[in-house]
Write a protein that holds these residues in place. Structure first.
Motif, PDB file in Angstrom:
ATOM      1  N   VAL A   1      -3.324  30.034 -22.015  1.00 13.15           N
ATOM      2  CA  VAL A   1      -2.984  28.621 -21.788  1.00 13.15           C
ATOM      3  C   VAL A   1      -3.130  27.855 -23.099  1.00 13.15           C
ATOM      4  CG1 VAL A   1      -3.567  28.649 -19.343  1.00 13.15           C
ATOM      5  CG2 VAL A   1      -5.359  28.121 -20.976  1.00 13.15           C
ATOM      6  N   HIS A   2      -2.265  26.843 -23.301  1.00 14.79           N
ATOM      7  CA  HIS A   2      -2.217  26.124 -24.579  1.00 14.79           C
ATOM      8  C   HIS A   2      -2.045  24.625 -24.346  1.00 14.79           C
ATOM      9  CE1 HIS A   2      -1.182  30.137 -26.214  1.00 14.79           C
ATOM     10  NE2 HIS A   2      -0.429  30.213 -25.137  1.00 14.79           N
ATOM     11  N   ASP A   3      -2.401  23.859 -25.357  1.00 17.87           N
ATOM     12  CA  ASP A   3      -2.175  22.401 -25.385  1.00 17.87           C
ATOM     13  C   ASP A   3      -2.744  21.710 -24.146  1.00 17.87           C
ATOM     14  OD1 ASP A   3      -0.749  22.974 -27.705  1.00 17.87           O
ATOM     15  OD2 ASP A   3       1.154  23.129 -26.606  1.00 17.87           O
ATOM     16  N   LEU A   4      -3.947  22.079 -23.789  1.00 17.94           N
ATOM     17  CA  LEU A   4      -4.544  21.572 -22.544  1.00 17.94           C
ATOM     18  C   LEU A   4      -4.804  20.067 -22.607  1.00 17.94           C
ATOM     19  CD1 LEU A   4      -7.044  24.513 -21.908  1.00 17.94           C
ATOM     20  CD2 LEU A   4      -4.764  24.167 -20.918  1.00 17.94           C
ATOM     21  N   ALA A   5      -4.996  19.546 -23.805  1.00 16.52           N
ATOM     22  CA  ALA A   5      -5.291  18.115 -23.929  1.00 16.52           C
ATOM     23  C   ALA A   5      -4.006  17.279 -23.942  1.00 16.52           C
ATOM     24  CB  ALA A   5      -6.091  17.866 -25.200  1.00 16.52           C
ATOM     25  N   SER A   6      -2.849  17.945 -23.993  1.00 16.05           N
ATOM     26  CA  SER A   6      -1.583  17.194 -24.062  1.00 16.05           C
ATOM     27  C   SER A   6      -1.000  17.023 -22.658  1.00 16.05           C
ATOM     28  CB  SER A   6      -0.580  17.958 -24.940  1.00 16.05           C
ATOM     29  OG  SER A   6       0.146  18.869 -24.144  1.00 16.05           O
ATOM     30  N   PRO A   7      -0.039  16.097 -22.494  1.00 23.48           N
ATOM     31  CA  PRO A   7       0.575  15.940 -21.166  1.00 23.48           C
ATOM     32  C   PRO A   7       1.545  17.075 -20.831  1.00 23.48           C
ATOM     33  CG  PRO A   7       1.388  14.268 -22.706  1.00 23.48           C
ATOM     34  CD  PRO A   7       0.406  15.094 -23.464  1.00 23.48           C
ATOM     35  N   ARG A   8       1.779  17.996 -21.750  1.00 23.07           N
ATOM     36  CA  ARG A   8       2.735  19.091 -21.497  1.00 23.07           C
ATOM     37  C   ARG A   8       2.077  20.431 -21.869  1.00 23.07           C
ATOM     38  NH1 ARG A   8       7.892  17.865 -20.175  1.00 23.07           N
ATOM     39  NH2 ARG A   8       6.668  16.512 -18.891  1.00 23.07           N
ATOM     40  N   PRO A   9       1.037  20.844 -21.080  1.00 27.02           N
ATOM     41  CA  PRO A   9       0.390  22.115 -21.399  1.00 27.02           C
ATOM     42  C   PRO A   9       1.351  23.285 -21.162  1.00 27.02           C
ATOM     43  CG  PRO A   9      -0.361  21.308 -19.272  1.00 27.02           C
ATOM     44  CD  PRO A   9       0.503  20.226 -19.846  1.00 27.02           C
ATOM     45  N   ARG A  10       1.085  24.416 -21.804  1.00 26.58           N
ATOM     46  CA  ARG A  10       1.982  25.575 -21.707  1.00 26.58           C
ATOM     47  C   ARG A  10       1.205  26.813 -21.300  1.00 26.58           C
ATOM     48  NH1 ARG A  10       3.681  27.447 -26.515  1.00 26.58           N
ATOM     49  NH2 ARG A  10       1.980  26.300 -27.493  1.00 26.58           N
ATOM     50  N   ILE A  11       1.904  27.705 -20.616  1.00 22.94           N
ATOM     51  CA  ILE A  11       1.349  29.034 -20.317  1.00 22.94           C
ATOM     52  C   ILE A  11       2.250  30.055 -21.004  1.00 22.94           C
ATOM     53  CG2 ILE A  11       0.749  30.697 -18.510  1.00 22.94           C
ATOM     54  CD1 ILE A  11       0.677  28.381 -16.492  1.00 22.94           C
ATOM     55  N   THR A  12       1.645  30.979 -21.721  1.00 25.00           N
ATOM     56  CA  THR A  12       2.439  32.090 -22.256  1.00 25.00           C
ATOM     57  C   THR A  12       1.973  33.383 -21.588  1.00 25.00           C
ATOM     58  OG1 THR A  12       0.882  32.325 -24.091  1.00 25.00           O
ATOM     59  CG2 THR A  12       2.851  31.032 -24.519  1.00 25.00           C
TER      60      THR A  12
END
Ligand code: RFL
Ligand code: PHB
Length: 386
Positions: free
Chosen positions: A129-140
């Protein structure tokens, strides 16, 4: 790929969340590291609180549960060679618990999701999981050898105790509370009629034993054993003879279908949210199985998360999301207390002062309507906050 809620883990928490979001018109994609066959055959919890059954019913996944689940209105505590019935329904204004295997609930939810053509991917690898603090987190992740990305609004970490979501939160932003018990449970599933219509929790000088069931012809039995117990040291004969000794006459024997050792642990991670990542179920907390609460607590978290996400996606802001962790932890700690209490009360630990106090407490408990009511109202499930 793009979704509103990226859900990691297809256990009870992840699957129920996906279904309840779908009922509210919110999209999700579920990613599961293991195969469908593995997830559907994992023998785990078996006891649902009344509120859990109601939640699964409202979620539209309880048709078989309501047909095949075994409703229990009481249980038995056995110690000093004597049985004491606890009238759960009588002590709680009619509340009951239901025996239904966790893997059966999981099978039902998987079948319903796949039949609706909704995304649920098994055997995925390298989930991160990435960019958890942003409004658009991502899963790779990787699937069939291909690298994939999901852009989400929110990520739900429903990946159990050994998942990747909780470790993705910076350690400085998380406090962990942990207790490891100096014993474990040896559990068996046997093709044998249950020894009693209700569960029997037995305390014996050799250690705790529990007689539970999955159906009228399948028994589930547990024995207190060493924390590092080697299951291969337990022949079928040794298991049956220990069960007969601890549970007394009436143990029904039959072919053992499965054997395993379950570690006993209490664990809570606070808070259960980091930015747009929300932890639910075993990803955030573990209880020792004595109180039969793990799956129920996962279901309770999901209820709270669904309300918060429903408000968020309906444009009603983040107030409920901000309260998610505190609302869940309120119940989590009460359930931790109950699970810890049942565990320390019923297990044999040495022969000193504490042991005598535990025997006195059991004796007091079974003779006091007030104490039995406390046990019963926790066992059938505390009321939900909503
Ligand atoms: P689960 O069921 O562990 O599901 C997590 C899922 O996430 C997957 N996963 C990943 N997926 C993608 N990427 C990754 N990196 C991943 N890492 C992991 C896993 O493969 C898995 O499918 O967690 P969830 O949904 O939070 O559900 C919790 C319950 O499973 C658990 O609390 C209960 O089983 C506990 N428990 C009991 N609970 C009860 O309410 N009543 C009981 O009677 C009861 N008895 C028990 C129990 C647990 C036991 N064991 C084996 C620990 C009895 C036992 C023996
Ligand atoms: C189970 O049926 O597996 C079970 C029931 C009650 C417990 C623990 C496990 O306390």
């Amino acid at each position: 790929m793009r979704t509103q809620v990226g859900i990691i883990g297809a256990g009870p928490a992840g699957l129920l969340l996906a279904q309840m979001l779908h009922q509210r018109g919110i999209d999700s994609i579920v990613l599961e590291a293991r195969s469908r066959a593995h997830v559907e055959s994992r023998i785990r919890a078996g006891l649902l609180e009344q509120g859990s059954v109601e939640t699964l019913t409202q979620a539209g996944v309880a048709e078989r549960l309501l047909r095949e689940g075994l409703v229990h209105r009481g249980l038995e505590l056995r110690f000093g060679g004597q049985g004491h019935r606890v009238d759960l329904a009588g002590l709680t204004g009619g509340k009951v618990v239901t025996i239904y295997g966790q893997q059966e609930a999981v099978k039902d939810m998987i079948a319903i999701r796949l039949a609706a053509g909704l995304p649920l991917h098994f055997d995925v690898e390298d989930v991160a999981v990435h960019d958890l603090a942003s409004p658009r987190p991502r899963i790779t992740f990787r699937q069939d050898g291909q690298d994939r990305v999901i852009d989400c609004d929110v990520i739900a970490g429903c990946d159990g105790f050994h998942g990747i979501c909780r470790p993705s939160i910076p350690p400085t932003d998380l406090i962990a509370f942990d207790r490891i018990y100096p014993f474990a449970w040896l559990g068996i599933l046997a093709q044998a009629r249950p020894m009693s219509e209700e569960l029997i929790y037995a305390r014996h000088t050799d250690g705790f034993a529990l007689a539970t069931m999955r159906s009228h012809s399948i028994s589930r039995l547990y024995l207190q054993c060493a924390a590092d117990e080697d299951v291969s040291a337990w022949s079928d004969d040794r298991i049956w003879s220990a069960l007969r000794k601890r549970l007394g006459d009436g143990v029904q024997e039959g072919p053992i279908l499965q054997k395993g050792v379950t570690a006993m642990r209490s664990f809570v991670a606070e808070p259960m949210r980091h930015g747009r990542l929300f932890l639910a179920g075993d990803a955030a907390h573990i209880v020792p199985p004595t109180g039969a609460k793990g799956m129920n607590l996962a279901i309770a978290d999901v209820r709270v998360l669904v309300r918060a996400l429903e408000a968020f996606f309906a444009g009603r802001g983040e107030a409920l999301m901000d309260r998610y962790s505190a609302t869940c932890l309120d119940r989590v700690w009460k359930v931790q207390r109950f699970s810890w209490w049942m565990t320390q009360l019923l297990h044999r630990q040495g022969d000193g002062f504490d042991e005598r106090v535990r025997i006195a407490e059991l004796d007091y408990l079974t003779g006091s309507a007030a104490a039995l009511t406390t046990l019963a109202e926790n066992y059938v499930g505390l009321p939900y906050a909503d």
